[in-house]
Scaffold this active site. Structure first.
Site, PDB file in Angstrom:
ATOM      1  N   ASP A 203     -29.328   0.060  98.937  1.00  0.00           N
ATOM      2  CA  ASP A 203     -28.590   0.298  98.279  1.00  0.00           C
ATOM      3  C   ASP A 203     -27.364   0.959  99.700  1.00  0.00           C
ATOM      4  O   ASP A 203     -28.798   1.846 101.185  1.00  0.00           O
ATOM      5  CB  ASP A 203     -28.097   0.949  97.603  1.00  0.00           C
ATOM      6  CG  ASP A 203     -29.018   2.108  96.914  1.00  0.00           C
ATOM      7  OD1 ASP A 203     -29.620   2.906  98.770  1.00  0.00           O
ATOM      8  OD2 ASP A 203     -28.386   3.200  96.148  1.00  0.00           O
TER       9      ASP A 203
ATOM     10  N   LYS B  47     -29.132  -6.786  96.083  1.00  0.00           N
ATOM     11  CA  LYS B  47     -29.197  -5.413  95.392  1.00  0.00           C
ATOM     12  C   LYS B  47     -29.776  -5.374  94.271  1.00  0.00           C
ATOM     13  O   LYS B  47     -30.894  -4.897  93.252  1.00  0.00           O
ATOM     14  CB  LYS B  47     -28.578  -3.943  96.075  1.00  0.00           C
ATOM     15  CG  LYS B  47     -29.186  -2.711  95.525  1.00  0.00           C
ATOM     16  CD  LYS B  47     -27.895  -1.730  95.598  1.00  0.00           C
ATOM     17  CE  LYS B  47     -27.589  -2.020  94.049  1.00  0.00           C
ATOM     18  NZ  LYS B  47     -26.715  -0.740  93.105  1.00  0.00           N
TER      19      LYS B  47
END
Length: 219
Positions: A145, A120
Site C-alpha cells: 500500500d 493489495k
C-alpha cells in the site's frame, strides 16, 4: 541499500515485533475482506469503529447482502467514500453468493474479480486470513500500500514508481526466509504508520536509521 543492510533491517524489525498483526478487527476471511475493502483511503481506526457495529449484525456475504446498499451505509457512513464502498461490498457479496457459495475464494484472480477488490486487498486476504505465502506457481502474496511504497522507496530497500513495481522490487530484494516474506507487509505498514510517517519521519526513534538511505533525516 545492499543485501546485508536489507537483511539487518528485516532482522531488527522482526526482533522488535516477532508476531506482527493487522490492526483491522476480523474473525473470518470474509470479515477481513470487507474490512480491507472499507479501509481504502481510510484509517484502520475508523474502519474498526464501523465494523465493530456491523459484524455483530451481519458478518457473512448473505447477511450483508440482505442489508442492501442503504442498510449497509448506515453502518459505514463515518468512513470515507462510503457510498461507493457500500455499492461495491453489496455487489461483491452477490458474486460470492452466486459464484462461491458465499465463501471467500483462496485465489487471487477470483478475489480481484470482486468489485472493490484490487491486488493489495486480495494479497492481504490470502496472506493474513488464509496464511498463504505464495501460490502453486511460486507467486508471492505481498500486499503493498502507500505506507509500504513510501517506506521501501524512502529507505532504499526497493525502488518502484508504482505500487506493483515496488511490490516486485521488494519481492526481488527480500531474503528468502519465511518470516521475512510473510511478515514484511505488516512490519513495513506499522513502521510507516508510526515512525517513518509521510510528512516528517521520526528518525530519532527509528531502529533502522543507520541502515536507511534517506538523506533528510530528522532528529
Amino acid at each position: 541499500m545492499n543485501k546485508q543492510k536489507r537483511y539487518e533491517m528485516l532482522t531488527r524489525l522482526r526482533d522488535n515485533n516477532p508476531k506482527p498483526e493487522t490492526e483491522l478487527n476480523f474473525s473470518s476471511p470474509f470479515e477481513l475482506l470487507v474490512a480491507v475493502t472499507l479501509s481504502a483511503q481510510a484509517t484502520d481506526v475508523s474502519v474498526n469503529k464501523a465494523t465493530d457495529k456491523l459484524f455483530p449484525v451481519a458478518n457473512t456475504a448473505q447477511g450483508i447482502y440482505d442489508l442492501g446498499v442503504d442498510g449497509l451505509k448506515t453502518y459505514i457512513k463515518t468512513i470515507g467514500l462510503y457510498n461507493n464502498k457500500a455499492i461495491n461490498v453489496i455487489k461483491a457479496c452477490k458474486m460470492l453468493i452466486d459464484q462461491h457459495g458465499g465463501e471467500v475464494p483462496e485465489n487471487r484472480e477470483a478475489l480481484e474479480a470482486l468489485p472493490g477488490v484490487g491486488r493489495k486487498t486480495a494479497n492481504v486476504v490470502l496472506n493474513t486470513a488464509f496464511g498463504w505465502l505464495k501460490d502453486n506457481e511460486g507467486r508471492y502474496f505481498l500486499a503493498v500500500d502507500t505506507h509500504i511504497q513510501r517506506l521501501a522507496n524512502r529507505t532504499g530497500y526497493a525502488k518502484g514508481k508504482t505500487v506493483e513495481q515496488t511490490e516486485q522490487a521488494i519481492i526481488k530484494n527480500t531474503p528468502r526466509k519465511t518470516e521475512f516474506m510473510f511478515d514484511l507487509h505488516h512490519w513495513f505498514i506499522l513502521h510507516g504508520r508510526y515512525t517513518c510517517i509521510a510528512r516528517k519521519p521520526r528518525c530519532g526513534s527509528c531502529i533502522i536509521k543507520d541502515l536507511c538511505d534517506f538523506k533528510d533525516k530528522t532528529e
